[in-house]
Design a protein around this motif. Structure first.
Motif, PDB file in Angstrom:
ATOM      1  N   ALA A 223      -4.558   0.137   5.341  1.00 19.23           N
ATOM      2  CA  ALA A 223      -4.178  -0.746   6.451  1.00 19.23           C
ATOM      3  C   ALA A 223      -3.984   0.052   7.741  1.00 19.23           C
ATOM      4  N   LYS A 224      -3.890  -0.700   8.810  1.00 16.67           N
ATOM      5  CA  LYS A 224      -3.708  -0.145  10.153  1.00 16.67           C
ATOM      6  C   LYS A 224      -2.502   0.807  10.199  1.00 16.67           C
ATOM      7  N   LYS A 226      -2.014   3.443   8.498  1.00 19.04           N
ATOM      8  CA  LYS A 226      -1.667   4.099   7.229  1.00 19.04           C
ATOM      9  C   LYS A 226      -2.841   4.894   6.675  1.00 19.04           C
TER      10      LYS A 226
ATOM     11  N   GLU B 123       6.047   4.919  14.551  1.00 18.51           N
ATOM     12  CA  GLU B 123       4.951   4.162  15.132  1.00 18.51           C
ATOM     13  C   GLU B 123       5.326   2.675  15.243  1.00 18.51           C
ATOM     14  N   ILE B 125       4.005  -0.928  15.215  1.00 20.89           N
ATOM     15  CA  ILE B 125       2.770  -1.440  14.632  1.00 20.89           C
ATOM     16  C   ILE B 125       2.531  -2.900  14.980  1.00 20.89           C
ATOM     17  N   PHE B 143       7.101   1.321  11.770  1.00 22.09           N
ATOM     18  CA  PHE B 143       7.189   1.988  10.470  1.00 22.09           C
ATOM     19  C   PHE B 143       8.597   2.548  10.229  1.00 22.09           C
ATOM     20  N   GLN B 167       8.111   0.178   5.067  1.00 27.17           N
ATOM     21  CA  GLN B 167       7.527  -0.008   6.399  1.00 27.17           C
ATOM     22  C   GLN B 167       7.299  -1.479   6.704  1.00 27.17           C
ATOM     23  N   ASN B 169       5.187  -4.274   8.849  1.00 26.06           N
ATOM     24  CA  ASN B 169       3.809  -4.232   9.334  1.00 26.06           C
ATOM     25  C   ASN B 169       3.488  -5.165  10.490  1.00 26.06           C
ATOM     26  N   ASP B 185       5.657  -3.595   3.627  1.00 26.22           N
ATOM     27  CA  ASP B 185       5.120  -2.992   2.413  1.00 26.22           C
ATOM     28  C   ASP B 185       5.982  -3.343   1.203  1.00 26.22           C
ATOM     29  N   PRO B 211       1.384  -5.143  -0.429  1.00 27.60           N
ATOM     30  CA  PRO B 211       2.028  -5.080   0.892  1.00 27.60           C
ATOM     31  C   PRO B 211       1.538  -6.200   1.805  1.00 27.60           C
ATOM     32  N   LEU B 213       0.651  -7.625   5.250  1.00 30.08           N
ATOM     33  CA  LEU B 213       0.228  -6.939   6.477  1.00 30.08           C
ATOM     34  C   LEU B 213       0.423  -7.767   7.739  1.00 30.08           C
ATOM     35  N   GLN B 255      -5.913  -7.944   7.819  1.00 34.25           N
ATOM     36  CA  GLN B 255      -4.946  -7.403   8.769  1.00 34.25           C
ATOM     37  C   GLN B 255      -4.537  -8.418   9.824  1.00 34.25           C
TER      38      GLN B 255
END
Lengths: 239, 330
Positions: A223-224, A226, B123, B125, B143, B167, B169, B185, B211, B213, B255
């Motif tokens: 995934a984005k 990761k 990060e 996201i 994250f 994390q 997402n 996740d 996970p 997303l 995604q």
């Protein structure tokens, strides 16, 4: 009878006041304990730890246990900052700073240390990648880890080393080599700028993926944010 | 009796054909309208359907016109890949989330960077602007396992929401402005109140086996769509949090998803190189287009007559419906 009672009250108040005042003046005692671990094989390491205060006056020292790497240093003052020097002939000499919490009662805190083995051909894997996927500039967030490494390298002037960088995928060799050459150069420049003699550093870019910490198969999509990032190693070439 | 039977037969036939019409395939022409110099990670169509924005691993944001697909402007400033972005409800600003640990706010008209929101420790996201006209808030996720709510006028952090164990997402604002949904996740979706004081989740939705997303509310805030790493999409009835439907939508991770204005048509994009439309009420697939590149992000205009897809090869695709256009967006 009334007088005796007053004297007891007065004595108790005086004792409480003097204890509190003493705690304020001297500062509560803090104990630091933790484990020292070999960064490469993850085994416990037996090393000497020396704590220095802000005036670089030695305060206390300890030797970590060979069985589990445990150490304990006490007699430290709450709210103060210390420098911990770690020394042993088998490991890089290293130094860490530690700030103790400002507490008014006895406190124990924990702090573990990783030590880098000092032997020719030792290969140290950077668990936190200094780069983002497909990029060769140092990523935001990697600065602390690199600064610590740079400081250790500066403290061990007799050690030469090689920076090894692997690509993010086992694809086009030319573009892989371009990426890993740029990454090696970025780290080389970073260490030189930080005070490491240029003659101590070699670089080795790879054009194929790391066989040890290999990328996932192309069929396994990530995934984005990761995605797999090619490995970076520091290899000791001369001790 | 015979007449009644005949009438019943006619009614049954009519309902079957109506059902078929419901699942009627929508067909799109696919065209690459432009490129980033690296992977396109986020796409967002504005509320007026006149512009869309894309963000990329190349650390830039681009604004494009609709329906032409003409590139209008490139925004630079982030010092890490830009993972996601969102137009404000009034279409005047864009918020972007980056691996440089920041959320940035941009003025759409001038392209000027208005603010840098610092606070996340890893990060960033996911990011989502509140969709009310005042566009006063921004939600972001990182994250660092937290969801943060920001004041988009004062450029300050309002609250940090902790609860996910891995994390996080993505994050989405409900269109009524009352809730935030975040996914992680840890395979859960958490629903949070947007009021200033509540910091614990109102509810946790469980059911994904991989996970999670992304998450997104429908325009009427009555549905929540979520998608996971196995390509599975789930539709939840809100605010009850009741699972309404599971769709095995793609063969690779999904995604990004987006609802059309009818609150019934859902767009999904996947690394299996396809973009698909679904009727969430029936679960029927109503369009599949293979665009020949791994899809990171998708969005659509309100009637779903135009779909925008951002791909791993840096291309930006505009899919225009061939006929029978219907309105949408994130």
């Amino acid at each position: 009878m009334k007088n005796i009672f007053s004297i007891i009250i007065f004595a108790a108040a005086l004792f409480a006041f003097s204890t509190a005042a003493r705690a304020q003046i001297v500062g509560a005692v803090v104990t630091v304990r933790g484990n020292v671990i070999d960064e490469v094989n993850r085994n416990p390491a037996s090393v000497n730890l020396t704590f220095y205060d802000e005036q670089h006056k030695k305060v206390n020292s300890s030797r970590s246990n060979a069985k589990d790497g445990e150490y304990l240093v006490t007699g430290l003052k709450a709210g103060k900052k210390y420098t911990v020097e770690i020394e042993h002939p088998d490991y890089f000499k290293s130094e860490y700073s530690i700030k103790l919490p400002p507490t008014d009662k006895y406190t124990e805190i924990s702090r573990d240390f990783l030590v880098k083995p000092l032997a020719k051909d030792v290969r140290m894997y950077m668990r936190l990648s200094p780069f983002e996927v497909k990029k060769s500039k140092i990523r935001v967030g990697a600065g602390d880890m690199l600064d610590e490494l740079k400081h250790t390298l500066v403290m061990n002037p007799g050690v030469n080393f090689e920076i090894q960088c692997y690509p993010d995928a086992d694809a086009d060799k030319a573009s892989n080599e371009k990426l890993t050459s740029e990454r090696c150069k970025t780290l080389q420049d970073y260490f030189i700028k930080g005070g490491v003699m240029p003659s101590r550093i070699k670089i080795k870019p790879f054009d194929t993926a790391d066989p040890v910490n290999a990328p996932p198969p192309p069929s396994k999509k990530m995934a984005k944010g990761k995605r797999y990032i090619g490995s970076t190693y520091i290899v000791v070439t001369k001790v | 009796m015979k007449r009644c039977n005949r009438l019943c037969m006619i009614l049954i036939l009519l309902s079957i054909s109506a059902g078929k019409l419901g699942a009627q395939q929508r067909v799109y022409d696919d065209k690459v309208v432009g490129r980033h110099s690296d992977e396109v990670l986020g796409v967002f169509v504005n509320g007026a359907n006149t512009k869309f924005a894309t963000c990329s691993l190349d650390e830039t944001i681009k604004i494009w016109s609709l329906p032409s697909g003409k590139e209008l402007r490139t925004l630079t400033g982030h010092i890490g890949q830009v993972n996601n972005l969102s137009f404000s409800g009034n279409d005047k600003q864009i918020a972007s989330a980056s691996s440089d640990h920041t959320v940035r706010i941009w003025d759409v008209e001038s392209g000027k960077q208005l603010a840098v929101l610092n606070g996340h420790t890893a990060e960033v996201i996911g990011v989502y602007y509140s969709q009310d006209d005042s566009s006063g808030y921004i939600a972001s996720t990182s994250f660092d396992q937290t969801v943060k709510l920001w004041d988009a006028k004062l450029y300050s952090e309002i609250k940090t929401l902790r609860g996910h164990t891995m994390q996080t997402n993505n994050v989405a604002y409900s269109y009524d402005g009352k809730y935030l949904a975040s996914c992680s996740d840890d395979r859960t979706i958490k629903i949070w109140s947007t009021d200033m004081s509540t910091k614990t989740p109102l509810m946790t939705l469980e059911g994904h086996e991989a996970p999670v997303l992304t998450v997104l509310y429908s325009f009427d805030s009555k549905l929540l769509a979520s998608a996971d790493q196995d390509g599975v999409v789930k539709i939840w009835k809100m605010p009850a949090g009741e699972l309404m439907r599971t769709i095995n939508a793609h063969t690779e991770l999904v995604q990004d998803v987006s609802f059309a204005q009818d609150n019934q048509t859902l767009l999904t994009g996947s690394l299996d190189k396809t973009v698909k439309l679904w009727n969430v009420k029936t679960g029927d697939n109503i369009s599949t287009t293979n665009i020949g590149a791994e899809v990171w992000s998708v969005d659509l205009v309100s009637d779903a007559s135009i779909i925008v897809a951002g791909c791993a090869d840096g291309s930006v695709h505009l899919l225009t419906e061939k006929k029978n256009p219907m309105k949408g967006g994130k």
